[in-house]
Enzyme design. Structure first.
Site, PDB file in Angstrom:
ATOM      1  N   ARG A 147      10.199  26.279  -0.628  1.00  0.00           N
ATOM      2  CA  ARG A 147       8.771  26.460  -0.952  1.00  0.00           C
ATOM      3  C   ARG A 147       8.035  26.701  -2.191  1.00  0.00           C
ATOM      4  NH1 ARG A 147       3.914  28.461  -0.473  1.00  0.00           N
ATOM      5  NH2 ARG A 147       2.176  27.153   0.318  1.00  0.00           N
ATOM      6  N   LEU A 164      -9.940   4.042   1.949  1.00  0.00           N
ATOM      7  CA  LEU A 164      -8.338   3.443   2.123  1.00  0.00           C
ATOM      8  C   LEU A 164      -8.888   1.912   2.143  1.00  0.00           C
ATOM      9  CD1 LEU A 164      -5.403   4.270   2.641  1.00  0.00           C
ATOM     10  CD2 LEU A 164      -5.935   3.503   4.962  1.00  0.00           C
ATOM     11  N   ARG A 187       0.851  -1.269   0.130  1.00  0.00           N
ATOM     12  CA  ARG A 187      -0.043   0.138   0.045  1.00  0.00           C
ATOM     13  C   ARG A 187       0.908   1.146   0.115  1.00  0.00           C
ATOM     14  NH1 ARG A 187      -4.462   0.361   4.634  1.00  0.00           N
ATOM     15  NH2 ARG A 187      -2.473   0.801   6.065  1.00  0.00           N
ATOM     16  N   HIS A 242       4.745  25.382  -5.080  1.00  0.00           N
ATOM     17  CA  HIS A 242       3.857  24.397  -5.431  1.00  0.00           C
ATOM     18  C   HIS A 242       4.592  23.064  -6.260  1.00  0.00           C
ATOM     19  CE1 HIS A 242       1.116  26.953  -3.386  1.00  0.00           C
ATOM     20  NE2 HIS A 242       0.034  26.352  -3.500  1.00  0.00           N
ATOM     21  N   LYS A 269      -2.722   6.660   1.218  1.00  0.00           N
ATOM     22  CA  LYS A 269      -2.648   7.069   2.551  1.00  0.00           C
ATOM     23  C   LYS A 269      -1.862   8.073   2.959  1.00  0.00           C
ATOM     24  CE  LYS A 269      -2.163   4.164   6.844  1.00  0.00           C
ATOM     25  NZ  LYS A 269      -3.374   4.539   7.549  1.00  0.00           N
TER      26      LYS A 269
HETATM   27  C1  LIG Z   1      -9.023   6.520   6.869  1.00  0.00           C
HETATM   28  C2  LIG Z   1      -8.681   5.076   7.138  1.00  0.00           C
HETATM   29  N1  LIG Z   1      -9.631   4.227   6.760  1.00  0.00           N
HETATM   30  C3  LIG Z   1      -9.259   2.995   6.975  1.00  0.00           C
HETATM   31  C4  LIG Z   1      -8.082   2.561   7.786  1.00  0.00           C
HETATM   32  C5  LIG Z   1      -7.716   1.123   8.424  1.00  0.00           C
HETATM   33  O1  LIG Z   1      -6.872   0.530   7.700  1.00  0.00           O
HETATM   34  P1  LIG Z   1      -5.899  -0.716   8.163  1.00  0.00           P
HETATM   35  O2  LIG Z   1      -6.737  -1.581   8.427  1.00  0.00           O
HETATM   36  O3  LIG Z   1      -4.947  -0.910   7.271  1.00  0.00           O
HETATM   37  O4  LIG Z   1      -5.285  -0.135   9.512  1.00  0.00           O
HETATM   38  C6  LIG Z   1      -7.159   3.674   8.477  1.00  0.00           C
HETATM   39  C7  LIG Z   1      -6.098   3.261   9.291  1.00  0.00           C
HETATM   40  O5  LIG Z   1      -5.382   4.098   9.776  1.00  0.00           O
HETATM   41  C8  LIG Z   1      -7.701   4.796   7.996  1.00  0.00           C
HETATM   42  O6  LIG Z   1      -7.018   5.856   8.487  1.00  0.00           O
END
Ligand SMILES: Cc1ncc(COP(=O)(O)O)c(C=O)c1O
Length: 285
Positions: free
Chosen positions: A99, A203, A52, A101, A146
């Site tokens: 800095r 996520l 991920r 963008h 993430k």
């Molecule tokens: C927004 C979000 N969704 C879902 C999850 C769950 O993900 P995981 O099971 O990989 O911890 C997290 C974990 O931090 C998160 O921040």
């Protein structure tokens, strides 16, 4: 045992680690992260977390970081700390530059990690469940990455706490239930689990994936499909999933009590099965 930090190859006590103020993570939230937990001294699903992380690096166009490099840095930090129940936070930012963008494609990514002992979620919440509120999902449309840009998540969590709830659940403008502020959401109705499909709006949780695997193994029906806030209110059971959250029962959503307000049998079964899986199938020692 001190909590430790890893900063571009060096390990030190956390309070000694410093990053430059022109790190793009600091100025633009131009960073991705992972959070990995250990059970009894073994990391759970390390490779899935690294998959991920690499997805995020690729999607954001960062210079690639060889996986063996990351693996050995994580292993060293984890071993030096020596916690049986460790939480390893890994953050990679695009790099440090004046800095602007726009960014140079030649920046060197900055790798920062910390390790701390995970504080257990209070037994009372695990046993009796949590109360939640729903909030509009104000986040960007690449929540599959993430990133460290968690302001909407922080504000939603804070709003929940300030109003006497434990957590918030994001819903779309059309009332589709997305996910928690740091967890995925499952609803159980008539013995069947439903969770949001893998789209850029959530996520792809590693725990979510483990739970679906468990469902396959023990013969629980599930569906990765859209469901609404009304469906959530009407569910027999609701729970959140996440690395620290594991499987956490939800007994209230907004002003609604879920079913009879107790923790359901499927939630309990999945919590136990996830714990067993974490102990049975470690990725690395
Ligand atoms: C927004 C979000 N969704 C879902 C999850 C769950 O993900 P995981 O099971 O990989 O911890 C997290 C974990 O931090 C998160 O921040």
């Amino acid at each position: 045992m001190p909590d430790l930090a890893y900063l571009n190859g060096e390990i030190m006590p956390i309070d000694q680690a410093r990053v430059p103020i022109e790190d793009r993570g600091y100025q633009f939230a131009d960073g991705v992260y992972e959070y990995i937990a250990s059970y009894e001294g073994r990391l759970f699903r390390l490779e899935a977390h690294l998959d991920r992380l690499e997805h995020g690096l690729r999607e954001l166009g960062y210079a690639p970081i060889p996986r063996p490099h990351l693996r050995s840095a994580i292993a060293e930090l984890f071993q030096r700390a020596g916690y049986a129940r460790a939480g390893i936070y890994i953050q990679i930012t695009r790099g440090v530059a004046p800095r602007n963008h726009a960014f140079a494609t030649t920046l060197t990514p900055q790798i920062v990690m910390t390790v701390r002992e995970i504080k257990a979620i209070p037994a009372d919440l695990r046993d009796n469940g949590i109360q939640t509120i729903t909030v509009r999902d104000l986040r960007w449309s690449r929540c599959d990455i993430k990133t460290t840009q968690l302001l909407a998540n922080c504000l939603a969590k804070q709003k929940a706490l300030a109003s006497g709830y434990y957590d918030a659940i994001f819903v779309s403008d059309q009332d589709i239930v997305r996910e928690g502020t740091s967890s995925n959401v499952f609803a159980v109705s008539n013995g069947r689990l439903t969770t949001h499909p893998l789209t850029p709006h959530i996520l792809p949780g590693i725990t979510r994936m483990a739970i679906l695997e468990i469902c396959g193994e023990i013969g629980l029906e599930f569906s990765e499909s859209f469901f609404t806030r009304e469906n959530l209110y009407a569910a027999d059971e609701v729970f959140l999933s996440g690395t620290v959250t594991e499987v956490l029962p939800v007994i209230g959503v907004d002003d609604r009590i879920i079913a009879n307000g107790g923790v359901g049998p499927i939630t309990r079964q999945l919590y136990a099965a996830l714990g067993a899986k974490a102990l049975d199938r470690p990725d690395v020692r």
